[in-house]
Design an enzyme around this catalytic site. Structure first.
Site, PDB file in Angstrom:
ATOM      1  N   LYS A  66       1.311  -1.749  -0.395  1.00  0.00           N
ATOM      2  CA  LYS A  66      -0.050  -0.157   0.306  1.00  0.00           C
ATOM      3  C   LYS A  66       0.538   1.285  -0.137  1.00  0.00           C
ATOM      4  CE  LYS A  66      -4.121  -1.881   1.774  1.00  0.00           C
ATOM      5  NZ  LYS A  66      -5.620  -1.492   2.365  1.00  0.00           N
ATOM      6  N   LYS A 116      -5.650 -10.026  -5.878  1.00  0.00           N
ATOM      7  CA  LYS A 116      -6.481 -10.232  -5.393  1.00  0.00           C
ATOM      8  C   LYS A 116      -7.618  -9.526  -6.089  1.00  0.00           C
ATOM      9  CE  LYS A 116      -6.539  -8.075  -1.448  1.00  0.00           C
ATOM     10  NZ  LYS A 116      -6.538  -7.454   0.457  1.00  0.00           N
ATOM     11  N   LYS A 164     -10.834  -3.447  -3.848  1.00  0.00           N
ATOM     12  CA  LYS A 164     -10.691  -2.411  -4.006  1.00  0.00           C
ATOM     13  C   LYS A 164      -9.931  -0.824  -5.029  1.00  0.00           C
ATOM     14  CE  LYS A 164     -11.294  -0.373   0.395  1.00  0.00           C
ATOM     15  NZ  LYS A 164     -11.232  -1.849   1.481  1.00  0.00           N
TER      16      LYS A 164
HETATM   17  N1  AQP Z   1     -10.139 -10.672  -2.657  1.00  0.00           N
HETATM   18  C1  AQP Z   1     -10.601 -11.243  -1.640  1.00  0.00           C
HETATM   19  N2  AQP Z   1     -10.266 -12.314  -1.984  1.00  0.00           N
HETATM   20  C2  AQP Z   1     -11.258 -13.096  -0.326  1.00  0.00           C
HETATM   21  N3  AQP Z   1     -10.720 -12.460   0.894  1.00  0.00           N
HETATM   22  C3  AQP Z   1     -10.935 -10.617   0.946  1.00  0.00           C
HETATM   23  N4  AQP Z   1     -10.488  -9.631   1.756  1.00  0.00           N
HETATM   24  C4  AQP Z   1     -10.497  -8.992   1.422  1.00  0.00           C
HETATM   25  N5  AQP Z   1     -10.227  -8.951  -0.693  1.00  0.00           N
HETATM   26  C5  AQP Z   1     -10.372 -10.441  -0.445  1.00  0.00           C
HETATM   27  C6  AQP Z   1     -11.261  -9.570   2.682  1.00  0.00           C
HETATM   28  O1  AQP Z   1     -12.642  -9.078   3.700  1.00  0.00           O
HETATM   29  C7  AQP Z   1     -12.550  -8.607   4.644  1.00  0.00           C
HETATM   30  C8  AQP Z   1     -11.933  -6.694   4.802  1.00  0.00           C
HETATM   31  O2  AQP Z   1     -11.224  -6.212   4.688  1.00  0.00           O
HETATM   32  P1  AQP Z   1     -10.691  -4.993   4.267  1.00  0.00           P
HETATM   33  O3  AQP Z   1     -11.624  -4.291   5.753  1.00  0.00           O
HETATM   34  O4  AQP Z   1      -9.798  -5.253   5.290  1.00  0.00           O
HETATM   35  O5  AQP Z   1     -10.801  -4.309   3.201  1.00  0.00           O
HETATM   36  P2  AQP Z   1      -9.619  -4.910   1.964  1.00  0.00           P
HETATM   37  O6  AQP Z   1      -9.179  -5.356   2.251  1.00  0.00           O
HETATM   38  O7  AQP Z   1      -8.869  -3.549   1.927  1.00  0.00           O
HETATM   39  O8  AQP Z   1     -10.302  -5.229   1.348  1.00  0.00           O
HETATM   40  P3  AQP Z   1      -9.317  -4.729  -0.154  1.00  0.00           P
HETATM   41  O9  AQP Z   1     -10.236  -4.315  -1.496  1.00  0.00           O
HETATM   42  O10 AQP Z   1      -8.734  -5.478  -0.559  1.00  0.00           O
HETATM   43  O11 AQP Z   1      -9.155  -3.450  -0.144  1.00  0.00           O
HETATM   44  P4  AQP Z   1      -7.659  -3.089  -0.582  1.00  0.00           P
HETATM   45  O12 AQP Z   1      -7.304  -2.715  -1.944  1.00  0.00           O
HETATM   46  O13 AQP Z   1      -7.391  -1.661   0.532  1.00  0.00           O
HETATM   47  O14 AQP Z   1      -6.856  -3.634   0.512  1.00  0.00           O
HETATM   48  C9  AQP Z   1     -10.785  -8.721   5.207  1.00  0.00           C
HETATM   49  O15 AQP Z   1     -11.420 -10.325   6.081  1.00  0.00           O
HETATM   50  C10 AQP Z   1      -9.894  -9.308   3.705  1.00  0.00           C
HETATM   51  O16 AQP Z   1      -9.277 -10.973   4.312  1.00  0.00           O
END
Ligand code: AQP
Length: 330
Positions: free
Chosen positions: A112, A195, A198
């Site tokens: 990140k 993965k 978002k």
């Molecule tokens: N692609 C994925 N497959 C399985 N699990 C996933 N999680 C996120 N992406 C995947 C799981 O969702 C939960 C919430 O995650 P968060 O609030 O940390 O959201 P995040 O990780 O910020 O979601 P993103 O889309 O992956 O955002 P960025 O791009 O900011 O990293 C967690 O349990 C996570 O494992």
């Protein structure tokens, strides 16, 4: 009953299929057999810049989506992280137990922070996994339902719990990661080796977007030049990802799907999966809007959750402050 805790960030207008299949579906399933604590982690959200009005809106939107997915506030404790000040307080104590190098090895921080200019990377983004450890340890959670991407953070949490326990005496339950088989990592539809996330929105199926748009994204998912519908992650990551999603949303096994689509084309698979997603998302969105129509009631549910959460959190924090040698408060 064993305790579980997990959280999700209110950093988008919608959860996506990766969030749902990797984590949130497990949250719902675990409510029956566990004493469950689930939170919308707004403190985590501000590790990157957020617009205040939008953050407030997305926090309610996140809570509404959790309720619509089936989190039952009478069986689970559903709350907003910032309503429980003990999270930030325990985080400070744990930061003082965490090595700088140890925190620097977290791959999510490396990924990140690499995407931003150095002067925009906050210290909060760096210490984020320690706050996450505080979220979990405050509730003495036995298990933490998360996707594969959180495995390393969970390992840090376990290390911090063990370190604190051996230095100050048994204080924290050492939690286990609960990572689902099969759906632990859902991949991006446009880049099925990355993965679904978002931060890279092209190949992301959002639960709140118009179902037609989701169906269109699925129709244009990247696949391969063969014709066979077969699960083979190494050689056919796109098709394999679609099969995983399809299977998870319908409870039809992957071999069953392979057999059903024998002799059919990728277009057929994509069209049918699009319909499956529409059938899932349409009633879900109606429920979300129902909760959003009554924000006062939604806030009430969250306040009740925070009260219950604080009962547990304050007890842990009191013990921790005592163990590290703070003078008792008035
Ligand atoms: N692609 C994925 N497959 C399985 N699990 C996933 N999680 C996120 N992406 C995947 C799981 O969702 C939960 C919430 O995650 P968060 O609030 O940390 O959201 P995040 O990780 O910020 O979601 P993103 O889309 O992956 O955002 P960025 O791009 O900011 O990293 C967690 O349990 C996570 O494992």
């Amino acid at each position: 009953r064993p305790r579980v805790l997990s959280g999700i960030q209110p950093t988008a207008d919608s959860f996506h299929l990766g969030n749902y299949l990797g984590a949130l579906r497990e949250w719902v399933a675990m409510q029956d057999e566990h004493d469950a604590f689930y939170c919308v982690v707004d403190l985590h959200a501000i590790t990157v810049e957020q617009d205040p009005a939008q953050l407030r809106q997305r926090t309610r939107l996140s809570a509404a989506q959790l309720l619509a997915l089936g989190i039952d506030p009478d069986r689970s404790t559903l709350f907003v992280q910032s309503h429980v000040p003990e999270h930030a307080q325990l985080s400070w104590v744990l930061e003082c137990q965490t090595g700088f190098g140890e925190a620097g090895r977290m791959t999510q921080f490396k990924d990140k922070s690499a995407r931003q200019e150095a002067e925009h990377v906050s210290v909060g983004l760096f210490t984020y996994p320690v706050l996450q450890a505080a979220d979990i340890l405050l509730y003495q959670a036995d298990a933490v339902p998360v996707g594969e991407d959180q495995r390393q953070h969970l390992e840090l949490t376990r290390n911090l719990a063990q370190r604190f326990n051996s230095r100050y005496g048994a204080t924290f339950t050492v939690p286990a990661a609960h990572i689902p088989k099969g759906t632990a990592k859902i991949y991006d539809l446009q880049d099925p080796t990355a993965k679904m996330s978002k931060s890279v929105p092209a190949g992301v199926v959002e639960l709140m977007e118009t179902p037609k748009r989701s169906a269109k994204k699925i129709r244009s998912a990247v696949t391969d030049l063969e014709r066979e519908i077969r699960y083979d992650v190494d050689n056919k990551p796109g098709i394999s990802n679609l099969l995983v999603i399809y299977s998870a949303l319908t409870d039809r096994s992957i071999p069953e799907l392979e057999a059903a689509y024998e002799g059919k084309g990728y277009g057929d698979l994509k069209k049918d999966l699009g319909e499956v997603v529409v059938e899932f998302a349409t009633p879900f969105q109606e429920k979300v809007h129902g909760y959003l129509d009554d924000p006062a009631e939604l806030d009430k549910v969250l306040h009740r959750g925070a009260e219950r959460a604080r009962e547990v959190a304050s007890e842990t924090l009191r013990t921790v402050f005592d163990r590290v040698g703070f003078l008792p408060p008035m």
